[in-house]
Write a protein that holds these residues in place. Structure first.
Motif, PDB file in Angstrom:
ATOM      1  N   ALA A 100      13.764  37.024  37.577  1.00  0.00           N
ATOM      2  CA  ALA A 100      14.672  37.091  38.718  1.00  0.00           C
ATOM      3  C   ALA A 100      14.167  36.214  39.852  1.00  0.00           C
ATOM      4  N   LEU A 101      12.858  36.222  40.063  1.00  0.00           N
ATOM      5  CA  LEU A 101      12.254  35.388  41.098  1.00  0.00           C
ATOM      6  C   LEU A 101      12.485  33.912  40.820  1.00  0.00           C
ATOM      7  N   GLN A 102      12.287  33.511  39.576  1.00  0.00           N
ATOM      8  CA  GLN A 102      12.462  32.098  39.207  1.00  0.00           C
ATOM      9  C   GLN A 102      13.901  31.639  39.423  1.00  0.00           C
ATOM     10  N   ARG A 103      14.857  32.463  39.021  1.00  0.00           N
ATOM     11  CA  ARG A 103      16.269  32.086  39.177  1.00  0.00           C
ATOM     12  C   ARG A 103      16.641  31.950  40.645  1.00  0.00           C
ATOM     13  N   ALA A 104      16.247  32.936  41.453  1.00  0.00           N
ATOM     14  CA  ALA A 104      16.591  32.902  42.871  1.00  0.00           C
ATOM     15  C   ALA A 104      15.888  31.757  43.579  1.00  0.00           C
ATOM     16  N   ALA A 105      14.604  31.558  43.284  1.00  0.00           N
ATOM     17  CA  ALA A 105      13.836  30.486  43.930  1.00  0.00           C
ATOM     18  C   ALA A 105      14.448  29.123  43.629  1.00  0.00           C
ATOM     19  N   HIS A 106      14.878  28.934  42.393  1.00  0.00           N
ATOM     20  CA  HIS A 106      15.508  27.664  42.016  1.00  0.00           C
ATOM     21  C   HIS A 106      16.778  27.428  42.824  1.00  0.00           C
ATOM     22  N   ALA A 107      17.579  28.472  42.980  1.00  0.00           N
ATOM     23  CA  ALA A 107      18.833  28.356  43.727  1.00  0.00           C
ATOM     24  C   ALA A 107      18.562  28.061  45.201  1.00  0.00           C
ATOM     25  N   TYR A 108      17.587  28.752  45.789  1.00  0.00           N
ATOM     26  CA  TYR A 108      17.260  28.505  47.194  1.00  0.00           C
ATOM     27  C   TYR A 108      16.733  27.088  47.402  1.00  0.00           C
ATOM     28  N   HIS A 109      15.887  26.634  46.502  1.00  0.00           N
ATOM     29  CA  HIS A 109      15.328  25.288  46.638  1.00  0.00           C
ATOM     30  C   HIS A 109      16.418  24.222  46.522  1.00  0.00           C
ATOM     31  N   LEU A 110      17.403  24.447  45.672  1.00  0.00           N
ATOM     32  CA  LEU A 110      18.533  23.515  45.570  1.00  0.00           C
ATOM     33  C   LEU A 110      19.295  23.452  46.897  1.00  0.00           C
ATOM     34  N   GLY A 111      19.295  24.562  47.629  1.00  0.00           N
ATOM     35  CA  GLY A 111      19.971  24.609  48.927  1.00  0.00           C
ATOM     36  C   GLY A 111      19.098  24.135  50.076  1.00  0.00           C
ATOM     37  N   ASN A 131       0.260  32.744  39.303  1.00  0.00           N
ATOM     38  CA  ASN A 131      -0.183  31.515  38.659  1.00  0.00           C
ATOM     39  C   ASN A 131       0.770  31.070  37.561  1.00  0.00           C
ATOM     40  N   GLN A 132       1.490  32.031  36.984  1.00  0.00           N
ATOM     41  CA  GLN A 132       2.421  31.715  35.908  1.00  0.00           C
ATOM     42  C   GLN A 132       3.758  31.209  36.439  1.00  0.00           C
ATOM     43  N   VAL A 133       4.009  31.409  37.724  1.00  0.00           N
ATOM     44  CA  VAL A 133       5.304  31.047  38.295  1.00  0.00           C
ATOM     45  C   VAL A 133       5.157  30.021  39.414  1.00  0.00           C
ATOM     46  N   ARG A 134       4.443  30.416  40.464  1.00  0.00           N
ATOM     47  CA  ARG A 134       4.188  29.592  41.655  1.00  0.00           C
ATOM     48  C   ARG A 134       5.462  28.965  42.239  1.00  0.00           C
ATOM     49  N   PRO A 135       6.449  29.777  42.616  1.00  0.00           N
ATOM     50  CA  PRO A 135       7.669  29.212  43.194  1.00  0.00           C
ATOM     51  C   PRO A 135       7.626  29.122  44.710  1.00  0.00           C
ATOM     52  N   PHE A 136       6.507  29.520  45.311  1.00  0.00           N
ATOM     53  CA  PHE A 136       6.463  29.648  46.765  1.00  0.00           C
ATOM     54  C   PHE A 136       6.008  28.360  47.450  1.00  0.00           C
ATOM     55  N   ASP A 137       6.564  28.159  48.649  1.00  0.00           N
ATOM     56  CA  ASP A 137       6.227  26.978  49.442  1.00  0.00           C
ATOM     57  C   ASP A 137       5.122  27.275  50.448  1.00  0.00           C
ATOM     58  N   GLY A 138       4.688  28.530  50.514  1.00  0.00           N
ATOM     59  CA  GLY A 138       3.625  28.908  51.442  1.00  0.00           C
ATOM     60  C   GLY A 138       3.309  30.386  51.314  1.00  0.00           C
ATOM     61  N   LEU A 139       2.189  30.794  51.914  1.00  0.00           N
ATOM     62  CA  LEU A 139       1.771  32.190  51.958  1.00  0.00           C
ATOM     63  C   LEU A 139       1.598  32.592  53.415  1.00  0.00           C
ATOM     64  N   LYS A 140       1.700  33.883  53.672  1.00  0.00           N
ATOM     65  CA  LYS A 140       1.523  34.386  55.025  1.00  0.00           C
ATOM     66  C   LYS A 140       0.697  35.666  54.990  1.00  0.00           C
ATOM     67  N   TYR A 141      -0.249  35.770  55.931  1.00  0.00           N
ATOM     68  CA  TYR A 141      -1.080  36.974  56.035  1.00  0.00           C
ATOM     69  C   TYR A 141      -1.164  37.361  57.511  1.00  0.00           C
ATOM     70  N   SER A 142      -0.874  38.619  57.825  1.00  0.00           N
ATOM     71  CA  SER A 142      -0.909  39.092  59.218  1.00  0.00           C
ATOM     72  C   SER A 142      -2.194  39.857  59.491  1.00  0.00           C
ATOM     73  N   LEU A 143      -2.862  39.508  60.575  1.00  0.00           N
ATOM     74  CA  LEU A 143      -4.093  40.177  60.963  1.00  0.00           C
ATOM     75  C   LEU A 143      -3.822  41.630  61.322  1.00  0.00           C
ATOM     76  N   PRO A 144      -4.740  42.531  60.998  1.00  0.00           N
ATOM     77  CA  PRO A 144      -4.554  43.947  61.366  1.00  0.00           C
ATOM     78  C   PRO A 144      -4.678  44.139  62.870  1.00  0.00           C
ATOM     79  N   ASP A 145      -3.832  44.969  63.430  1.00  0.00           N
ATOM     80  CA  ASP A 145      -3.859  45.253  64.863  1.00  0.00           C
ATOM     81  C   ASP A 145      -4.841  46.395  65.122  1.00  0.00           C
ATOM     82  N   THR A 146      -6.136  46.088  65.079  1.00  0.00           N
ATOM     83  CA  THR A 146      -7.176  47.104  65.238  1.00  0.00           C
ATOM     84  C   THR A 146      -8.485  46.463  65.685  1.00  0.00           C
TER      85      THR A 146
END
Length: 210
Positions: A100-111, A131-146
């Motif tokens: 499902a991720l691969q199908r949606a990612a392909h459609a979004y990238h076409l757009g 590692n088997q898919v890698r459809p992402f254009d970036g990663l995001k990590y939020s620092l803990p508020d503590t």
């Protein structure tokens, strides 16, 4: 940001952020995006684009909306419209199933739409699956508020692991939730990460309440 049914967009750096006004406590809290339809999200994004110097929008999206063909079509139309943003990045907090991720990612990238995975609550085992898919254009990590040093140390270790993974995949990683200069120095010196976002750069601007 929005107050009950009267909704208005605001921005934090290049991100569209939605907050809801709680009348009982007189405070603003992050709004659950699942409460808003895709049409309303697009309307708010369209209004925000007008006031952004850099017309780039990161839009958090639920897994259900992300996989919905109707949502894909509407976001693609928005991206390609004359008053659409220069770039539109969807930020996923949950990882859909592989096919499902691969199908949606392909459609979004076409757009012309980019996809980012929020890895704040994921461990390194997820990287093996990605590692088997890698459809992402970036990663995001939020620092803990503590101020808890143990929690901060664990977050730093996790950031280093994801930073290494992002380098291997040749995609950027953004560290969000930056509140002060100390956290900027911490991220840059310890994790060698220079893509940062948060209230340190520009705090959310609250609309005037009538």
């Amino acid at each position: 940001m929005y107050d009950d049914e009267t909704q208005n967009p605001t921005r934090v750096r290049n991100e569209l952020t939605l907050y809801q006004y709680q009348r009982k406590t007189a405070t603003w809290t992050p709004s659950p995006l699942s409460d808003l339809s895709i049409d309303r999200l697009i309307q708010l994004a369209r209004e925000a684009v007008v006031s952004l110097a850099l017309q780039r929008i990161q839009l958090p999206i639920s897994c259900k909306k992300f996989l919905n063909p109707e949502v894909i079509a509407k976001l693609t139309t928005f991206m390609r419209s004359p008053d659409g943003p220069e770039t539109l990045t969807l930020v996923l907090a949950r990882l859909p199933k592989k096919q499902a991720l691969q199908r949606a990612a392909h459609a979004y990238h076409l757009g012309g739409i980019e996809i980012m995975l929020d890895v704040t609550h994921y461990d390194s085992e997820v990287a093996t699956a990605l590692n088997q898919v890698r459809p992402f254009d970036g990663l995001k990590y939020s620092l803990p508020d503590t101020d808890d040093e143990m929690v901060q140390a664990k977050a730093l270790l996790t950031i280093k692991q994801w930073h290494k993974q992002a380098v291997e995949w040749a995609i950027p990683i953004i560290i969000g939730g930056v509140q002060d200069k100390a956290e900027v120095e911490w991220a840059q010196m310890q994790a060698k990460i220079h893509l940062l976002a948060g209230d340190y750069y520009q705090a959310p601007e609250l609309p005037l309440m009538g």
